[in-house]
Design a protein around this motif. Structure first.
Motif, short mmCIF file in Angstrom:
data_model
loop_
_atom_site.label_atom_id
_atom_site.label_comp_id
_atom_site.label_asym_id
_atom_site.label_seq_id
_atom_site.Cartn_x
_atom_site.Cartn_y
_atom_site.Cartn_z
N TYR A 43 -11.02 10.56 47.43
CA TYR A 43 -10.00 11.49 47.92
C TYR A 43 -9.40 11.00 49.24
O TYR A 43 -10.13 10.64 50.16
N TYR A 44 -8.07 11.02 49.30
CA TYR A 44 -7.36 10.65 50.52
C TYR A 44 -6.41 11.76 50.96
O TYR A 44 -6.33 12.11 52.13
N ALA A 45 -5.64 12.28 50.01
CA ALA A 45 -4.65 13.30 50.32
C ALA A 45 -4.31 14.06 49.05
O ALA A 45 -4.64 13.63 47.94
N SER A 46 -3.66 15.20 49.21
CA SER A 46 -3.22 15.98 48.05
C SER A 46 -1.77 15.62 47.72
O SER A 46 -1.07 14.99 48.52
N LEU A 47 -1.33 16.02 46.53
CA LEU A 47 0.05 15.82 46.11
C LEU A 47 0.69 17.16 45.85
O LEU A 47 0.05 18.09 45.36
N THR A 48 1.96 17.25 46.16
CA THR A 48 2.74 18.45 45.86
C THR A 48 3.85 18.05 44.89
O THR A 48 4.52 17.03 45.10
N VAL A 49 4.03 18.83 43.85
CA VAL A 49 5.04 18.50 42.85
C VAL A 49 5.93 19.70 42.57
O VAL A 49 5.58 20.84 42.87
N ARG A 50 7.07 19.43 42.00
CA ARG A 50 7.97 20.46 41.50
C ARG A 50 8.46 20.05 40.12
O ARG A 50 8.24 18.91 39.68
N ALA A 51 9.13 20.96 39.44
CA ALA A 51 9.68 20.65 38.13
C ALA A 51 10.69 19.52 38.25
O ALA A 51 11.48 19.45 39.20
N LYS A 52 10.68 18.62 37.30
CA LYS A 52 11.55 17.45 37.33
C LYS A 52 12.98 17.81 36.91
O LYS A 52 13.20 18.65 36.05
N GLU A 64 1.64 7.19 58.93
CA GLU A 64 2.37 5.96 58.65
C GLU A 64 2.25 5.55 57.19
O GLU A 64 3.23 5.13 56.56
N TRP A 65 1.04 5.65 56.63
CA TRP A 65 0.81 5.22 55.25
C TRP A 65 0.55 6.37 54.30
O TRP A 65 0.67 6.22 53.09
N MET A 66 0.15 7.51 54.82
CA MET A 66 -0.17 8.65 53.97
C MET A 66 1.03 9.61 53.97
O MET A 66 1.06 10.62 54.68
N HIS A 67 2.03 9.27 53.18
CA HIS A 67 3.30 9.98 53.22
C HIS A 67 3.18 11.41 52.70
O HIS A 67 4.03 12.25 52.99
N PHE A 68 2.16 11.71 51.90
CA PHE A 68 2.02 13.04 51.33
C PHE A 68 1.40 14.03 52.30
O PHE A 68 1.42 15.22 52.09
N GLY A 69 0.83 13.54 53.38
CA GLY A 69 0.27 14.41 54.39
C GLY A 69 -1.24 14.56 54.32
O GLY A 69 -1.84 14.50 53.24
N ILE A 70 -1.85 14.73 55.48
CA ILE A 70 -3.30 14.89 55.58
C ILE A 70 -3.67 16.31 55.17
O ILE A 70 -3.13 17.28 55.71
N ASP A 71 -4.61 16.44 54.25
CA ASP A 71 -4.97 17.74 53.70
C ASP A 71 -6.47 17.84 53.48
O ASP A 71 -6.96 17.72 52.35
N ASN A 110 -13.28 8.17 51.11
CA ASN A 110 -12.47 9.11 51.86
C ASN A 110 -12.12 8.46 53.20
O ASN A 110 -13.00 8.08 53.96
N GLY A 111 -10.84 8.30 53.46
CA GLY A 111 -10.44 7.67 54.71
C GLY A 111 -8.93 7.60 54.83
O GLY A 111 -8.20 8.02 53.93
N MET A 112 -8.48 7.08 55.94
CA MET A 112 -7.04 6.97 56.17
C MET A 112 -6.66 5.56 56.60
O MET A 112 -7.44 4.86 57.25
#
Length: 205
Positions: A38-47, A77-84, A108-110
């Protein structure tokens, strides 16, 4: 759990490995535990039809959804989805609720473009990341979830698949660049000493 979209993608491009019935038998057998990266979560919306997916890795491309940035999370810088950090807690609860098996956090890391300053790497950002995620691990343990262990990623800087040594994960710095091997000296970052203290004292803060 099978990611059918990713399986379909591999088969479409002729990259899916050959699977024998004997392989399927072993995969169906009950494992002893589950490893979680695990590094970060993802957020999605309908395509939508006009969504441009050309900049996304294949495993983020789907006919059903489009990956978007969560404005509530802090990107790096590298984790564009955000720290969660709480995403780790939520995800591992969901995994346990489905499989009811012991779990170990295997990665688990950044990543960060660490800078060597007077022979030191002051990576307070990595310490902050690890500390917040360990708090969530302790929360899981306190609630009775069978978490067998936690492995920070990674112990030493390693070669990133796409960014080489520009993208650093380690608790220990490797003194080199993508084009110049230099002396490859190993230098312990501030995060190394912080994590060493966490292990020694069994206390996060």
């Amino acid at each position: 759990m099978v990611n059918h979209h990713f399986t379909s993608y591999l088969k479409k491009h002729g990259w899916y490995p050959e699977m024998l019935e004997e392989d399927q038998k072993y995969l169906r057998e009950h494992p002893d535990f589950i490893g979680v990266n695990y590094y970060a979560s993802l957020t999605v919306r309908a395509k939508r039809k006009d969504d441009d997916t050309s900049h996304m890795p294949p495993f983020f491309v789907s006919d059903q959804f489009y990956v978007v940035r969560n404005t509530k999370l802090k990107p790096t810088e590298w984790m564009h989805f955000g720290i969660d950090p709480e995403g780790l807690y939520i995800g591992m609860r969901a995994i346990y609720d489905r499989y009811h098996l012991p779990m170990i956090i295997t990665e688990n890391g950044m990543a960060y473009s660490d800078m060597l300053e007077d022979g030191h790497i002051h990576d307070v950002y990595r310490i902050d990341y690890l500390e917040k995620h360990l708090v969530q691990v302790a929360r899981l343990v306190d609630e009775g979830y069978p978490v067998l262990g936690y492995c920070p990623w990674s112990f030493v800087d390693l070669v990133s698949t796409h960014e080489g040594f520009g993208k650093r994960y380690g608790l220990v710095y490797v003194n080199r660049t993508n084009t110049d091997p230099m002396d490859c000296k190993r230098i312990k970052k501030d995060s190394f000493y912080w994590y060493q203290n966490v292990i020694k004292n069994g206390c996060i803060s």
